[in-house]
Enzyme design. Sequence first.
Site, PDB file in Angstrom:
ATOM      1  N   ASP A  64      31.955  45.378  32.021  1.00  0.00           N
ATOM      2  CA  ASP A  64      31.974  45.928  33.379  1.00  0.00           C
ATOM      3  C   ASP A  64      30.820  46.914  33.554  1.00  0.00           C
ATOM      4  O   ASP A  64      30.628  47.810  32.726  1.00  0.00           O
ATOM      5  CB  ASP A  64      33.292  46.651  33.660  1.00  0.00           C
ATOM      6  CG  ASP A  64      34.480  45.706  33.739  1.00  0.00           C
ATOM      7  OD1 ASP A  64      34.260  44.485  33.851  1.00  0.00           O
ATOM      8  OD2 ASP A  64      35.626  46.196  33.700  1.00  0.00           O
ATOM      9  N   LYS A  78      39.649  40.139  32.907  1.00  0.00           N
ATOM     10  CA  LYS A  78      41.097  40.184  33.058  1.00  0.00           C
ATOM     11  C   LYS A  78      41.832  39.717  31.810  1.00  0.00           C
ATOM     12  O   LYS A  78      42.853  40.281  31.432  1.00  0.00           O
ATOM     13  CB  LYS A  78      41.528  39.356  34.268  1.00  0.00           C
ATOM     14  CG  LYS A  78      40.964  39.851  35.595  1.00  0.00           C
ATOM     15  CD  LYS A  78      41.622  39.210  36.781  1.00  0.00           C
ATOM     16  CE  LYS A  78      43.009  39.752  37.035  1.00  0.00           C
ATOM     17  NZ  LYS A  78      43.033  41.187  37.366  1.00  0.00           N
ATOM     18  N   ASN A 112      41.384  42.493  29.192  1.00  0.00           N
ATOM     19  CA  ASN A 112      42.119  43.687  29.620  1.00  0.00           C
ATOM     20  C   ASN A 112      43.605  43.571  29.292  1.00  0.00           C
ATOM     21  O   ASN A 112      44.232  44.513  28.802  1.00  0.00           O
ATOM     22  CB  ASN A 112      41.969  43.890  31.130  1.00  0.00           C
ATOM     23  CG  ASN A 112      40.569  44.258  31.551  1.00  0.00           C
ATOM     24  OD1 ASN A 112      39.746  44.645  30.737  1.00  0.00           O
ATOM     25  ND2 ASN A 112      40.291  44.130  32.837  1.00  0.00           N
ATOM     26  N   ASN A 127      49.431  40.300  43.625  1.00  0.00           N
ATOM     27  CA  ASN A 127      49.491  41.509  44.440  1.00  0.00           C
ATOM     28  C   ASN A 127      49.630  41.078  45.901  1.00  0.00           C
ATOM     29  O   ASN A 127      49.786  39.891  46.197  1.00  0.00           O
ATOM     30  CB  ASN A 127      48.276  42.405  44.204  1.00  0.00           C
ATOM     31  CG  ASN A 127      46.957  41.744  44.593  1.00  0.00           C
ATOM     32  OD1 ASN A 127      46.916  40.784  45.364  1.00  0.00           O
ATOM     33  ND2 ASN A 127      45.866  42.268  44.066  1.00  0.00           N
ATOM     34  N   GLY A 153      55.394  50.039  44.734  1.00  0.00           N
ATOM     35  CA  GLY A 153      56.034  49.578  43.518  1.00  0.00           C
ATOM     36  C   GLY A 153      55.904  48.078  43.342  1.00  0.00           C
ATOM     37  O   GLY A 153      54.933  47.462  43.788  1.00  0.00           O
ATOM     38  N   ALA A 209      41.667  47.392  37.063  1.00  0.00           N
ATOM     39  CA  ALA A 209      42.494  46.848  35.978  1.00  0.00           C
ATOM     40  C   ALA A 209      43.930  47.354  35.966  1.00  0.00           C
ATOM     41  O   ALA A 209      44.646  47.137  34.987  1.00  0.00           O
ATOM     42  CB  ALA A 209      41.852  47.103  34.616  1.00  0.00           C
ATOM     43  N   ALA A 210      44.383  47.995  37.036  1.00  0.00           N
ATOM     44  CA  ALA A 210      45.785  48.420  37.083  1.00  0.00           C
ATOM     45  C   ALA A 210      46.719  47.216  36.997  1.00  0.00           C
ATOM     46  O   ALA A 210      47.759  47.257  36.320  1.00  0.00           O
ATOM     47  CB  ALA A 210      46.050  49.211  38.360  1.00  0.00           C
ATOM     48  N   GLY A 211      46.345  46.130  37.668  1.00  0.00           N
ATOM     49  CA  GLY A 211      47.159  44.916  37.596  1.00  0.00           C
ATOM     50  C   GLY A 211      47.176  44.316  36.200  1.00  0.00           C
ATOM     51  O   GLY A 211      48.185  43.766  35.757  1.00  0.00           O
ATOM     52  N   ASP A 212      46.060  44.431  35.480  1.00  0.00           N
ATOM     53  CA  ASP A 212      45.999  43.932  34.107  1.00  0.00           C
ATOM     54  C   ASP A 212      46.877  44.775  33.185  1.00  0.00           C
ATOM     55  O   ASP A 212      47.545  44.250  32.286  1.00  0.00           O
ATOM     56  CB  ASP A 212      44.561  43.943  33.600  1.00  0.00           C
ATOM     57  CG  ASP A 212      43.664  43.010  34.399  1.00  0.00           C
ATOM     58  OD1 ASP A 212      44.176  41.999  34.922  1.00  0.00           O
ATOM     59  OD2 ASP A 212      42.460  43.302  34.504  1.00  0.00           O
ATOM     60  N   GLY A 252      37.541  53.238  34.150  1.00  0.00           N
ATOM     61  CA  GLY A 252      37.272  52.077  33.312  1.00  0.00           C
ATOM     62  C   GLY A 252      38.466  51.154  33.201  1.00  0.00           C
ATOM     63  O   GLY A 252      39.590  51.502  33.575  1.00  0.00           O
ATOM     64  N   SER A 289      41.193  52.618  30.028  1.00  0.00           N
ATOM     65  CA  SER A 289      42.286  53.264  30.763  1.00  0.00           C
ATOM     66  C   SER A 289      43.663  52.784  30.347  1.00  0.00           C
ATOM     67  O   SER A 289      44.681  53.344  30.784  1.00  0.00           O
ATOM     68  CB  SER A 289      42.111  53.018  32.266  1.00  0.00           C
ATOM     69  OG  SER A 289      42.409  51.669  32.604  1.00  0.00           O
TER      70      SER A 289
END
Length: 306
Positions: free
Chosen positions: A12, A39, A42, A183, A224, A248-251, A286, A290
């Site tokens: 990245d 992804k 991650n 999402n 949520g 990358a929160a979803g990862d 990152g 993260s």
Amino acid sequence: MYVISLGSINMDLVVRTPRFANPGETLVGLDFYTAPGGKGANQAVSAGKLGVDALMFGRIGDDFFGTNLLKNLRENNVGIDGVKTDDTLPTGTALITVDNNAENTIIIIPGSNGAVGDAEIKDLIPFLQKADVLMLQLEIPLDTVMAAAKLAKENGVKVLLDPAPARELPDELLQLCDFITPNETEAQILTGIKVNDPTDAKKAAEILLKRGAQAVIVKMSSQGSYYYDGSREILFPAYKVDAVDTVAAGDAFNGGFAAAFSEGKTIEEILKWANACGALSTTKPGAQPSMPSREELITFMKGNPR
């Protein structure tokens, strides 16, 4: 037993700016850094840092980025026997802009990720016999994703699909998914339902269930996550954190989900882990840097009971 991720491995290239530039506009950025991403990688790192055995299958280029990405996977408890080096294509990259609201835009250059195919599927076969979960995403060719999902089902391995980057998908793939985690944007593209609240999330989930998915988890950011499998319905409230970077929160969510599932936890506990991992990942910059450790996750959940 362990979890497997088959998918992308990227470097990245991240720029922080006060806001996103308009077409034709030049902005002065605040910061620039590189960080391991992709992804697939991650999600493998997310699971590995939580202490479960994680394996990565994918492809890198024979270059500086690839060498460093392999090193990072090893350092984060991820097995790399399934990672091939391509001497004709460069390692995948992602150009990421993050604004002062912690929102982001991402442009992906697939590189060697676009060549992930039959060779990786062949390598995957013997490892599926002892795996709990196969994590899949859409940054590698769709045919490869479908072939891997079929193999997983034949071996009794649960398939966890993150349908990102967002695109329409064939019912044939949805029918192979034990869990699918769109999402709001991805859910709308897959179902035509604009997801603004849990009621909308249920409508979208019902469509995906009718098309063949076994269970749907709609990730709704600050609202949520919403789980529905046709009989059981769970709305898990978001954790409140001071977000600095949502990359990358979803990862992190999917890695936490897979890790908790592999440990035999209940669906309530699985969702708790997934949501907490996603929230914690937004508190650091990152992608892979993260991802929370197991100690960080347990401490956070104790301090934020649900």
